[in-house]
Design an enzyme around this catalytic site. Structure first.
Site, mmCIF file in Angstrom:
data_model
loop_
_atom_site.group_PDB
_atom_site.id
_atom_site.type_symbol
_atom_site.label_atom_id
_atom_site.label_comp_id
_atom_site.label_asym_id
_atom_site.label_seq_id
_atom_site.Cartn_x
_atom_site.Cartn_y
_atom_site.Cartn_z
ATOM 1 N N ASP A 115 0.809 -1.226 0.000
ATOM 2 C CA ASP A 115 0.000 0.000 0.000
ATOM 3 C C ASP A 115 0.842 1.276 0.000
ATOM 4 O OD1 ASP A 115 -2.378 -1.245 -0.243
ATOM 5 O OD2 ASP A 115 -3.067 -0.906 1.824
ATOM 6 N N HIS A 163 3.616 1.765 -1.784
ATOM 7 C CA HIS A 163 3.844 2.056 -3.207
ATOM 8 C C HIS A 163 2.565 2.577 -3.865
ATOM 9 C CE1 HIS A 163 6.934 -1.257 -2.633
ATOM 10 N NE2 HIS A 163 7.671 -0.287 -3.122
ATOM 11 N N GLN A 189 22.692 -1.020 -5.176
ATOM 12 C CA GLN A 189 22.412 -0.557 -3.813
ATOM 13 C C GLN A 189 22.399 -1.687 -2.789
ATOM 14 O OE1 GLN A 189 18.475 1.099 -5.182
ATOM 15 N NE2 GLN A 189 17.803 0.473 -3.157
ATOM 16 N N GLN A 194 17.047 8.213 2.378
ATOM 17 C CA GLN A 194 17.018 8.139 0.913
ATOM 18 C C GLN A 194 16.422 9.426 0.329
ATOM 19 O OE1 GLN A 194 16.128 4.601 -1.659
ATOM 20 N NE2 GLN A 194 14.078 5.460 -1.708
ATOM 21 N N ARG A 223 10.147 -5.838 2.598
ATOM 22 C CA ARG A 223 10.894 -6.822 3.394
ATOM 23 C C ARG A 223 10.050 -7.428 4.512
ATOM 24 N NH1 ARG A 223 15.343 -3.206 1.880
ATOM 25 N NH2 ARG A 223 16.844 -4.485 0.726
HETATM 26 O O1 PAF Z 1 13.166 2.912 -2.584
HETATM 27 C C1 PAF Z 1 13.418 2.102 -3.499
HETATM 28 O O2 PAF Z 1 12.620 1.242 -3.855
HETATM 29 C C2 PAF Z 1 14.770 2.189 -4.210
HETATM 30 O O3 PAF Z 1 15.773 2.558 -3.333
HETATM 31 C C3 PAF Z 1 14.737 3.115 -5.439
HETATM 32 C C4 PAF Z 1 14.437 4.554 -5.050
HETATM 33 C C5 PAF Z 1 13.706 2.632 -6.439
HETATM 34 C C6 PAF Z 1 16.100 3.119 -6.150
HETATM 35 O O4 PAF Z 1 16.446 1.839 -6.585
#
Ligand code: PAF
Length: 296
Positions: free
Chosen positions: A35, A37, A61, A153, A187
């Site tokens: 949710d 996203h 990453q 981030q 996760r």
């Molecule tokens: O938050 C995420 O899913 C990732 O870190 C992103 C921003 C898509 C970069 O790979």
């Protein structure tokens, strides 16, 4: 909704929209939609003429030994959810498309990437910054949407946008939570039922520290100790508990808003969460609904 695989396809699909001045919204993701996203996608839908969601599990990453290989992948389910949220284009490139032969550039966001998650995940934010910069180059969005669960981030992305003068507006949206308060995360799927029960201690730790803050406590050591005690009681292994300046992520000073950021391990799973502590916000506002804080 159409799925696109290459930069060329993205440019062709967006050409008409761009030349007619339509607003393009981008939601960068690694898939395994929840949710959180979907709320980014719905907001992008409400605010943009064209919505693009990128789906790319970015190897840059993940450090060696992290969960790159077990990271949940189900493009078909994700495509269905994105279509339901009103997304126009799903950009799901291959590794080769994202990193063609000769690819060598890396984006280093500097001090904002040090400490907190950056201390325990070497190279993580360079990987994020590099791939997000490339996504911005491919899609050319007017606005890009990120969730505040990944607080550092967001600070990293804002830094690179500012420093590299990237012509994109960053919208950071509130963390979406499960009914018991656990922040939604791809996760969370790794958790066993017993770990899932313990994981909510992460949210309780933020709440306890926030209550102390609301009562007037401003000593970061006390706020961190309050959170750490709750995490310990829940049987969560603390990776870090820190209070930082909410805007710069530098040293906290009591006259400015703070962010309390936490990372823990529950079994084999690493979870993060955070809460903004600001004098102007009352606790009831901070915990209203399923979100913690919004700059919106
Ligand atoms: O938050 C995420 O899913 C990732 O870190 C992103 C921003 C898509 C970069 O790979």
């Amino acid at each position: 909704m159409r799925t696109l695989r290459t930069t060329r396809e993205v440019r062709a699909a967006l050409f008409g929209a761009r030349t007619s001045g339509k607003r393009i919204g981008l939601v960068p993701t690694m898939g395994a939609f929840h949710d959180g996203h979907l709320s980014l996608m719905r907001t992008a839908r409400a605010e943009s003429d064209v919505v693009v969601v990128s789906l790319f599990v970015n190897p840059l990453q993940f450090a060696a030994g992290e969960d790159l290989h077990r990271y949940p992948r189900n493009e078909a389910d994700d495509a269905e959810s994105a279509a339901t949220a009103g997304v126009d284009f799903l950009f799901a490139p291959s590794d080769e498309e994202m990193f063609p032969p000769g690819f060598a550039t890396s984006v280093d966001p500097g001090a904002v990437a040090l400490g907190l998650c950056g201390a325990n995940r070497p190279g993580h934010f360079e990987g994020v910054a590099t791939v997000v910069t490339r996504l911005f180059g491919i899609v050319g969005p007017d606005t890009a949407y990120f969730g505040l669960k990944d607080y550092q981030q967001v600070a990293v992305i804002r830094r690179i946008v500012e420093d590299l003068a990237l012509p994109v507006e960053i919208r950071a949206l509130p963390t979406v939570r499960e009914p018991d308060g656990l922040a939604m995360s791809s996760r969370n799927r790794y958790l066993t039922p017993e770990e899932r029960e313990r994981a909510v201690g992460l949210f309780h730790a933020l709440q306890h520290a926030s209550s102390r803050y609301a009562e007037g406590e401003r000593d970061p050591a006390v706020l961190c100790a309050t959170a750490a005690a709750t995490l310990g009681d829940a049987g969560l292994d603390v990776e870090y508990v820190e209070v930082r300046d909410a805007e710069t992520l530098g040293v906290y000073t009591p006259e400015r808003a703070a962010v309390l950021a936490v990372a823990v391990r529950v079994g084999d799973t690493r979870l993060i969460d955070n809460i903004v502590l600001a004098p102007a916000l009352k606790p009831v506002q901070r915990f209203a609904g399923r979100t913690n804080w919004s700059e919106a």
